[in-house]
Design a protein around this motif. Structure first.
Motif, short mmCIF file in Angstrom:
data_model
loop_
_atom_site.label_atom_id
_atom_site.label_comp_id
_atom_site.label_asym_id
_atom_site.label_seq_id
_atom_site.Cartn_x
_atom_site.Cartn_y
_atom_site.Cartn_z
N GLU A 37 -0.75 -13.85 9.62
CA GLU A 37 -2.03 -13.84 10.47
C GLU A 37 -2.40 -15.35 10.81
O GLU A 37 -2.86 -15.59 11.92
CB GLU A 37 -3.31 -13.06 9.93
CG GLU A 37 -3.14 -11.65 10.06
CD GLU A 37 -4.01 -10.82 9.24
OE1 GLU A 37 -4.89 -11.63 8.51
OE2 GLU A 37 -3.96 -9.79 8.74
N ASN A 38 -2.32 -16.12 9.84
CA ASN A 38 -2.64 -17.60 9.99
C ASN A 38 -1.69 -18.52 10.38
O ASN A 38 -1.66 -19.58 9.62
CB ASN A 38 -3.40 -17.92 8.67
CG ASN A 38 -4.72 -17.21 8.67
OD1 ASN A 38 -5.67 -17.53 9.18
ND2 ASN A 38 -4.77 -16.17 7.60
N ALA A 39 -0.39 -18.21 10.86
CA ALA A 39 0.78 -19.02 11.12
C ALA A 39 0.31 -20.07 11.80
O ALA A 39 -0.53 -20.22 12.97
CB ALA A 39 1.60 -18.06 11.95
N GLY A 40 0.87 -21.33 11.45
CA GLY A 40 0.30 -22.49 11.92
C GLY A 40 -0.71 -23.33 10.90
O GLY A 40 -0.92 -24.32 11.29
N GLU A 41 -1.06 -22.32 10.08
CA GLU A 41 -2.22 -23.12 9.16
C GLU A 41 -1.76 -22.91 7.63
O GLU A 41 -0.80 -22.01 7.49
CB GLU A 41 -3.59 -22.46 9.00
CG GLU A 41 -4.27 -22.62 10.39
CD GLU A 41 -5.45 -21.79 10.61
OE1 GLU A 41 -6.08 -21.27 9.67
OE2 GLU A 41 -5.83 -21.56 12.17
N LEU A 42 -2.35 -23.47 6.54
CA LEU A 42 -1.96 -23.44 5.26
C LEU A 42 -3.24 -22.40 4.89
O LEU A 42 -4.23 -22.61 5.10
CB LEU A 42 -2.06 -24.36 4.37
CG LEU A 42 -0.97 -25.42 4.84
CD1 LEU A 42 -1.00 -26.58 3.75
CD2 LEU A 42 0.55 -24.87 4.28
N VAL A 43 -2.73 -21.42 3.88
CA VAL A 43 -3.97 -20.52 3.13
C VAL A 43 -3.57 -20.83 1.65
O VAL A 43 -2.23 -20.89 1.46
CB VAL A 43 -3.66 -19.19 3.49
CG1 VAL A 43 -3.99 -18.76 5.26
CG2 VAL A 43 -2.39 -18.52 3.40
N SER A 44 -4.46 -20.23 0.80
CA SER A 44 -4.31 -20.32 -0.63
C SER A 44 -3.53 -19.16 -1.03
O SER A 44 -3.78 -18.10 -0.73
CB SER A 44 -5.50 -20.77 -1.36
OG SER A 44 -6.38 -19.55 -1.20
N VAL A 45 -2.67 -19.39 -1.93
CA VAL A 45 -1.61 -18.57 -2.45
C VAL A 45 -1.84 -18.03 -3.98
O VAL A 45 -2.09 -19.30 -4.67
CB VAL A 45 -0.29 -18.43 -2.09
CG1 VAL A 45 -0.07 -18.22 -0.45
CG2 VAL A 45 0.42 -19.79 -2.46
N SER A 46 -1.64 -17.00 -4.64
CA SER A 46 -1.54 -16.99 -5.88
C SER A 46 -0.31 -17.52 -6.66
O SER A 46 0.56 -17.73 -5.94
CB SER A 46 -1.67 -15.44 -6.45
OG SER A 46 -0.20 -14.93 -5.74
N PRO A 47 -0.29 -17.76 -7.59
CA PRO A 47 0.60 -18.24 -8.75
C PRO A 47 1.94 -17.41 -8.69
O PRO A 47 3.05 -18.05 -8.63
CB PRO A 47 0.32 -18.15 -10.13
CG PRO A 47 -1.25 -18.39 -10.20
CD PRO A 47 -1.52 -17.57 -8.83
N GLN A 48 1.71 -15.90 -8.33
CA GLN A 48 2.89 -15.21 -8.17
C GLN A 48 3.67 -15.43 -6.91
O GLN A 48 4.80 -15.45 -6.97
CB GLN A 48 2.30 -13.80 -8.48
CG GLN A 48 1.93 -13.27 -9.77
CD GLN A 48 0.45 -13.02 -9.87
OE1 GLN A 48 -0.16 -13.88 -9.29
NE2 GLN A 48 0.19 -11.92 -10.47
N LEU A 49 2.74 -15.40 -5.87
CA LEU A 49 3.51 -15.61 -4.57
C LEU A 49 3.97 -17.15 -4.50
O LEU A 49 5.05 -17.56 -3.97
CB LEU A 49 2.24 -15.63 -3.50
CG LEU A 49 2.84 -15.79 -2.04
CD1 LEU A 49 4.13 -14.93 -1.91
CD2 LEU A 49 1.73 -15.26 -0.95
N GLN A 50 3.36 -18.17 -5.02
CA GLN A 50 3.76 -19.32 -5.25
C GLN A 50 5.02 -19.69 -5.84
O GLN A 50 6.25 -20.01 -5.34
CB GLN A 50 2.99 -20.20 -6.01
CG GLN A 50 2.88 -21.76 -5.74
CD GLN A 50 2.10 -22.50 -6.94
OE1 GLN A 50 1.05 -21.87 -7.06
NE2 GLN A 50 2.37 -23.53 -7.29
N SER A 51 5.40 -18.78 -7.15
CA SER A 51 6.66 -18.62 -7.55
C SER A 51 7.55 -18.15 -6.67
O SER A 51 9.04 -18.37 -6.45
CB SER A 51 6.50 -17.87 -8.86
OG SER A 51 7.58 -17.56 -9.45
N ILE A 52 7.52 -16.89 -6.07
CA ILE A 52 8.36 -16.21 -5.11
C ILE A 52 8.80 -17.40 -3.96
O ILE A 52 9.88 -17.13 -3.66
CB ILE A 52 7.83 -14.66 -4.76
CG1 ILE A 52 7.53 -13.81 -5.94
CG2 ILE A 52 8.61 -14.26 -3.71
CD1 ILE A 52 6.58 -12.51 -5.56
N LEU A 53 7.85 -17.81 -3.48
CA LEU A 53 8.19 -18.69 -2.38
C LEU A 53 8.86 -19.84 -2.65
O LEU A 53 9.96 -20.13 -1.95
CB LEU A 53 6.99 -19.13 -1.54
CG LEU A 53 5.84 -18.00 -0.94
CD1 LEU A 53 4.76 -18.86 -0.40
CD2 LEU A 53 6.80 -17.72 0.29
#
Ligand code: FAD
Ligand code: MG
Length: 355
Positions: free
Chosen positions: A93-109
Motif C-alpha cells: 500500500e505504501n509503495a514508494g516509501e519505507l515502512v517499519s517491519v518486524s524482525p521476521q519479515l526482515q529475515s524473510i526479505l
C-alpha cells in the motif's frame, strides 16, 4: 541405483484440482510418515491456504502443537498478502516509501533478496502483479493478454526492493508476495516452538513443505514421501532425513486449465508466464533453520530448469535437491543419494556430478 524403464512422460501431467490435490498429497504423506509410529500425537489445521498437519512426541507434545498452530496463525496475519492489515499489505500500500517491519519479515526479505541475486531474478517476490493478473492467490483465474503482461513486467524488479535495517519498501507501482518463501520460514519458526516445549521429535507439514524435527523416537530417520508429479496419489520416492527441511515446488500443486492448456502458479519473472523449464517438481533438502532459503530455492530452481539449477547448486551449495523432469528423469545431488529409497518404477534415476 536405477529407477526403472524411463518411458517418456512429457505432456499432460496427471494432476488434480488444487485443494483436492493438496489434501490427497497431505494424507498420503501423513500416513507415510506415521505408519511406523504408534502412539503418535497429531493436529490438523488450515493456514496459509493449505492443509497443515503436525505431529510431536514428548511430555508437552500437545501444548507444543497448540502453540505451534497459534504461532502459524500469527505469522499468517503478519505475512499474508491477502490480509489488508498484514505487514506485506502495508509495504504494498505504501509503495514508494519505507515502512517499519518486524524482525521476521526482515529475515524473510534478506533471504529472498539473496536467492533473487543468486538466481539472476528467477526467484523474485515482486512478481506479484503477474501472479495476481493470472488470478493466483485471488483464485480468479484468467489468461492475461500479451499486452497486459508486457505492461506489468517492468514492475517486476527485485533490485528495487529496499531493506534498510528495520525498514523495507518497494518502488512505486510494485508489489510483493511471500507465497514462495514464507512457509519455509514458518516451518523453522514452528520447530522453535516445539523446542521451547522440549519436543525433540516430530513433523511439521505445511502443505507439502515438511520440517522434520529431530528423528523418530526410536532413533530412526524420518521417511518423507516426495509426491509423484504425474499421479493423483503416489510417491516418486522416499527421503530419509533427520532434523531437516524438505520443501517441494511443483507444476501440479496449483493450476487451472483453459482450452486444454494447463497454467500453473510458478511464474517466470522473465516472461511473466508460468515457467516452462522442463521440470515437473523440485525438492530441496536443507538443514533445520534453512527453511526460508530452501523454499525460495525450490521455486528458483523450478524456474531455472535442470541444467541451470544444478549449476546453481554447484555454485552456492548449502542444500541438496531432487529434480524431476517432465520427461521422467529424477536427478538427485550426491549428498542426498544414500538417503533416497523406493524410487517409483518409470523414473530414469541418476545422481548429478558433484562440484
Ligand atoms: P512455491 O513455489 O513455493 O511458491 C509459488 C508461489 O509464489 C506462487 O503461488 C506465487 O504466489 C509466488 N511466485 C510465483 N512465481 C514466483 C517466482 N518466480 N518468484 C517468487 N515468487 C513466486 N493462497 C491463496 O490462494 N489465498 C490466500 O489467502 C493465501 N494466503 C497465504 C498466506 C501466506 C502467509 C502464505 C505463505 C501463502 C498463502 N497462500 C494463499 C498460498 C500462496 O499464495 C501460494 O500459492 C503458496 O504459498 C504456494 O506454495 P508452493 O509451495 O506450492 O509453491
Ligand atoms: Mg518456494
Amino acid at each position: 541405483m536405477e529407477g526403472g524403464g524411463g518411458r517418456g512422460r512429457r505432456g499432460k501431467l496427471m494432476g488434480h484440482p488444487n485443494r483436492a490435490a493438496v489434501f490427497a498429497c497431505l494424507f498420503a504423506c501423513f500416513f507415510s510418515l506415521t505408519a511406523c509410529a504408534p502412539g503418535i500425537t497429531g493436529r490438523q489445521g488450515f493456514a496459509m491456504d493449505t492443509v497443515v498437519s503436525l505431529t510431536a512426541y514428548g511430555k508437552d507434545a500437545a501444548a507444543a502443537m497448540d502453540a505451534a498452530l497459534a504461532e502459524l496463525a500469527a505469522l499468517e496475519a503478519r505475512l499474508s498478502v491477502t490480509r489488508g492489515d498484514s505487514e506485506v499489505a502495508k509495504i504494498n500500500e505504501n509503495a514508494g516509501e519505507l515502512v517499519s517491519v518486524s524482525p521476521q519479515l526482515q529475515s524473510i526479505l534478506e533471504t529472498s533478496l539473496t536467492v533473487s541475486r543468486q538466481s539472476g531474478g528467477a526467484f523474485d517476490i515482486s512478481v506479484y502483479p503477474l501472479v495476481k493478473a493470472w488470478g493466483f492467490t485471488t483464485e480468479t483465474y484468467r489468461v492475461p493478454e500479451a499486452e497486459e503482461i508486457a505492461e506489468l513486467l517492468p514492475a517486476v524488479d527485485y533490485t528495487k526492493i529496499r531493506l534498510e535495517g528495520q525498514s523495507a519498501g518497494v518502488a512505486a507501482g510494485m508489489a510483493i508476495d511471500l507465497g514462495a518463501v514464507a512457509k519455509g520460514y514458518a516451518g523453522d519458526a514452528l520447530a522453535e516452538v516445539y523446542a521451547a516445549h522440549g519436543v525433540r521429535s516430530g513433523i511439521i507439514n505445511l502443505g507439502g513443505n515438511v520440517r522434520a524435527v529431530g528423528e523418530k523416537p526410536g532413533g530412526q530417520p524420518w521417511r518423507i514421501a516426495i509426491q509423484d508429479p504425474y499421479k493423483d496419489a503416489g510417491n516418486a520416492c522416499i527421503l530419509e532425513v533427520r532434523d531437516a527441511n524438505v520443501i517441494t515446488s511443483g507444476a501440479y500443486q496449483r493450476y487451472f486449465e483453459r482450452d486444454g492448456v494447463r497454467y500453473h502458479h510458478i511464474i517466470d519473472p522473465g516472461s511473466g508466464r508460468p515457467s516452462d523449464s522442463g521440470l515437473a517438481s523440485v525438492t530441496i533438502v536443507a538443514a533445520g533453520g534453512a527453511g526460508a532459503m530452501a523454499d525460495a530455492t525450490a521455486t528458483a530452481l523450478f524456474v531455472m530448469g535442470l541444467d541451470d539449477g544444478l549449476a546453481y547448486w554447484r555454485n552456492y551449495g548449502g542444500f541438496e535437491a531432487v529434480l524431476i523432469t517432465e520427461d521422467g528423469a529424477m536427478v538427485v545431488t550426491p549428498g542426498i543419494a544414500d538417503q533416497i529409497r523406493d524410487v517409483a518404477a518409470g523414473f530414469r534415476y541418476s545422481v548429478a556430478d558433484g562440484k
